[in-house]
Design an enzyme around this catalytic site. Structure first.
Site, PDB file in Angstrom:
ATOM      1  CD  GLU A 159      -4.279  -5.454   2.763  1.00  0.00           C
ATOM      2  OE1 GLU A 159      -4.962  -4.672   3.454  1.00  0.00           O
ATOM      3  OE2 GLU A 159      -3.054  -5.350   2.636  1.00  0.00           O
ATOM      4  CD  GLU A 214      -3.226  -0.692   2.065  1.00  0.00           C
ATOM      5  OE1 GLU A 214      -2.991   0.018   3.062  1.00  0.00           O
ATOM      6  OE2 GLU A 214      -4.316  -1.233   1.874  1.00  0.00           O
TER       7      GLU A 214
HETATM    8  C1  GAL Z   1      -4.296  -2.175   4.992  1.00  0.00           C
HETATM    9  C2  GAL Z   1      -2.891  -2.740   5.150  1.00  0.00           C
HETATM   10  C3  GAL Z   1      -2.891  -4.027   5.948  1.00  0.00           C
HETATM   11  C4  GAL Z   1      -3.779  -3.889   7.153  1.00  0.00           C
HETATM   12  C5  GAL Z   1      -5.169  -3.521   6.720  1.00  0.00           C
HETATM   13  C6  GAL Z   1      -6.156  -3.425   7.854  1.00  0.00           C
HETATM   14  O1  GAL Z   1      -4.257  -0.805   4.813  1.00  0.00           O
HETATM   15  O2  GAL Z   1      -2.301  -2.988   3.907  1.00  0.00           O
HETATM   16  O3  GAL Z   1      -1.568  -4.347   6.314  1.00  0.00           O
HETATM   17  O4  GAL Z   1      -3.248  -2.925   8.001  1.00  0.00           O
HETATM   18  O5  GAL Z   1      -5.116  -2.270   6.088  1.00  0.00           O
HETATM   19  O6  GAL Z   1      -7.413  -2.992   7.428  1.00  0.00           O
END
Ligand code: GAL
Length: 644
Positions: free
Chosen positions: A305, A150
């Site tokens: 994610e 990210e």
């Molecule tokens: C994203 C990040 C992850 C985790 C996730 C939680 O922004 O890439 O590592 O922190 O959020 O929602």
């Protein structure tokens, strides 16, 4: 062949085994196999464990993890582990940490603490990426590289001396000499004339508003500086593992990175999406960003994610009620994702994300969360044939990062209320509600294949962009477009600048509306923005009614091009002649992916949909026709005969 060498849809999540004793790993892989997990993202934040001291690597634990995953049929999206530089690097080279706009160097103790322009940081990331690539290049589990994590999540920009030097190089390349910069930045204003590049600094905290042309260049530079970090690692991976696809996870529609440029560098576009379960309309905004992901390379992408239930970073973190996790996952598939991945596999025991949901919650296999993970895994198997299919859209929404950066410059605009994402959404909402497929596009693409092209705003507009817009069969342009050139200087004669001939109007004066004010027009109510325009060669479709603009033109048309000088509440009159993929009640989303129709009930009530054509329901393995009922937060995915 899917996005990676793993067949079918991808399913899994971030796996952080270094947070757990090794005995737990055996249970992890057993449960992954039970749920049908076929991909795990590993080592995202593992730099300090993989290289505990400079040049000293400890890969043994990661070897065991990857072997174990492989033995259980789980491929690996292997991170280069460069998302958090380790303490030894930061202590030895404090210049690696970023500096904020006030000149404060940030401390170690969180993550993503790096200056994108630090040569020391970049050199060490490249070294680690090379070591990782050499170590795992022949491992059969290696399905994809995940560079860093990210970009621009915590570190968007850095104001240190090294960043300043890098910014100057960027400017020298862009403008050739200092005279070019002075001309582009309009430094005659407020006495900012420079005589050498050494005098130019990043837009640190200043006594008053900073030069907006400087700000736009700074945004361009910051996006490029992070992209250079990505590209430096990618070059090494390409060299050592030329056949392994490379990704970095995007953050939906993000102001700070020009994803059109970034996507060109990626083999697989991937996205992290966290719609708020407490917001009943969050599925609309997220659908827009999914459509962007699909449009970036005009091919399937990957939801890398998402949250199985609650996140941990909002003020109040609402859980996902039963069914919502599966529904949101299928929504990503509907918009072109070739898989569903989560943050994270096992819920953390410590750290800032210990209350963030996971596929395997704290309570283990007897929890509702785990049951929903199993159900989703089963559904994805049923939907495997969807992988690789594409979407055909009749409508394109124009999104341009330069315009976005210019439009949202602080303190120097007619109104601070024009927000590009909101402008995009104002068009996307009615299209989405009607089940009309939408692509996003940069202004320069070939737009001739779309029935309708909408540019909600093109504040910064060049003659080349106008050429591509001219090719549209039908074009709608939103207000405050064609205002400035690429240097953020007002076009001669004012707005709409290079769009003047196409639109057949000229803008005398922006007429921003105070918060809460309404301006009537003969086509409904406008809020936030209006303009005093003059028609030169167009017909008037609507006029302002009442107030200072009474009787003046509000909406105009010249041939196939419509101009809206205001933000109307109801945009449906401009969406005639498009083909919805299905007729759906409010709250039910209908999306088509080639010959697959997705019906997604985002409401907490049952809903009825009458099918136009019979289809085979992949989730229940039954034939469906006529009227069907969707349970609350349920989804139906139909294979329809014949292509889209
Ligand atoms: C994203 C990040 C992850 C985790 C996730 C939680 O922004 O890439 O590592 O922190 O959020 O929602």
């Amino acid at each position: 062949m899917g996005l990676t060498r793993v067949p079918g849809l991808l399913f899994g999540g971030d796996y952080n085994p270094e947070q757990w004793p090794e005995q737990v790993w055996a249970e992890d892989v057993r449960l992954m196999a039970e749920a049908g997990v076929n991909l795990a993202t590993v080592a995202v934040f593992s730099w300090s464990r993989l290289e505990p001291r400079e040049g000293e690597y400890d890969f043994a634990w990661l070897d065991r993890v990857i072997d174990l995953l492989h033995e259980h049929g789980v491929a690996v999206d292997l991170a280069t582990a460069t998302a958090t530089p380790p303490p030894w690097l930061v202590r030895e080279h404090p210049s690696v940490m970023p500096v904020d706009a006030n000149g404060t160097r940030l401390e170690f103790g969180s993550r993503q603490g790096y200056c994108p322009s630090s040569p020391i940081f970049r050199a060490h990331t490249v070294q680690l990426a090379r070591a990782m690539a050499e170590r795992y290049k022949d491992h059969p589990a290696l399905a994809m590289w995940h560079i860093s994590n990210e970009y621009a999540d915590h570190t968007v920009e850095c104001f240190c001396e090294e960043s300043a030097a890098d910014f100057r190089k960027f400017l020298e390349k862009r403008y050739g000499g200092i005279d070019g910069l002075n001309a582009a930045w309009g430094t005659s204003c407020w006495g900012q004339h420079y005589t050498s590049f050494d005098q130019v600094e990043p837009p640190r905290k200043a006594p008053g508003p900073v030069n907006p042309s400087q700000l736009v260049d700074w945004r361009r530079f910051c996006s490029d500086a992070l992209l250079a970090c990505f590209n430096a690692e990618k070059a090494v991976l390409r060299e050592v593992t030329p056949d392994v696809p490379v990704t970095t996870n995007f953050m939906s529609i993000l102001h700070s990175l020009d994803y059109w440029a970034w996507a060109e560098a990626e083999d697989v576009v991937s996205d992290d999406a966290y719609p708020d379960p407490a917001d009943p309309s969050s599925h609309v905004a997220i659908a827009l960003s999914y459509d962007l992901m699909r449009s970036l390379r005009q091919r399937p992408w990957l939801l890398l994610e998402s949250a199985p239930s609650a996140v941990s970073w909002r003020d109040v973190n609402a859980p996902k009620p039963p069914g919502m996790m599966r529904l949101h996952s299928l929504q990503a598939l509907a918009h072109g994702s070739d898989g569903v991945m989560f943050f994270q596999w096992r819920q953390a025991k410590y750290g800032p994300e210990k209350f963030h949901s996971a596929m395997l919650p704290h309570g283990g296999v007897s929890t509702r969360g785990w049951q929903e993970t199993l159900q989703l895994g089963a559904s994805l198997k049923d939907l495997a044939e969807i992988a690789g299919t594409t979407t055909r859209a009749e409508v394109a929404l124009v999104l341009d990062w330069d315009s976005w950066w210019g439009l949202e410059a602080p303190e120097s605009m007619p109104s601070q209320r024009l927000k590009l994402k909101e402008l995009l959404l104002s068009w996307y909402r009615p299209l989405h509600a009607r089940g009309i497929a939408v692509d996003l596009t940069p202004p320069g693409r070939d737009l001739s294949g779309y029935k309708l092209v909408i540019a909600p705003n093109l504040y910064m507009c060049t003659p080349e962009q106008v050429k591509s817009l001219e090719a549209a069969q039908k074009l709608v342009v939103g207000p405050f477009s064609g205002v400035v050139d690429a240097a953020d200087q007002v076009h001669d004669g004012g707005a709409p600048g290079p769009l003047r001939d196409l639109l057949g109007i000229t803008v005398d004066e922006p007429w921003p509306l105070p918060d809460g004010a309404e301006q009537r027009t003969s086509m409904g109510t406008a809020r936030t923005w209006a303009e005093w325009i003059r028609v030169t060669d167009a017909e008037v479709l609507a006029r302002y009614e009442g107030g200072d603009l009474d009787g003046r033109p509000a909406v105009t048309r010249r041939g196939h091009v419509t101009y809206l000088s205001c933000l109307l509440d109801d945009l449906t009159p401009f969406l005639d002649g498009l083909t919805p993929v299905a007729d759906v009640p409010e709250g039910v989303e209908a999306t088509r992916r080639q010959n697959y129709l997705f019906l997604l009930n985002h409401t907490a009530e049952p809903a009825r949909v009458t099918l136009r054509e019979p289809g085979f329901d992949l989730l229940t393995q039954t034939d469906r026709q006529g009227e069907i009922e969707l349970a609350p937060r349920d989804a139906v995915v139909l294979r329809i005969e014949g292509d889209q």
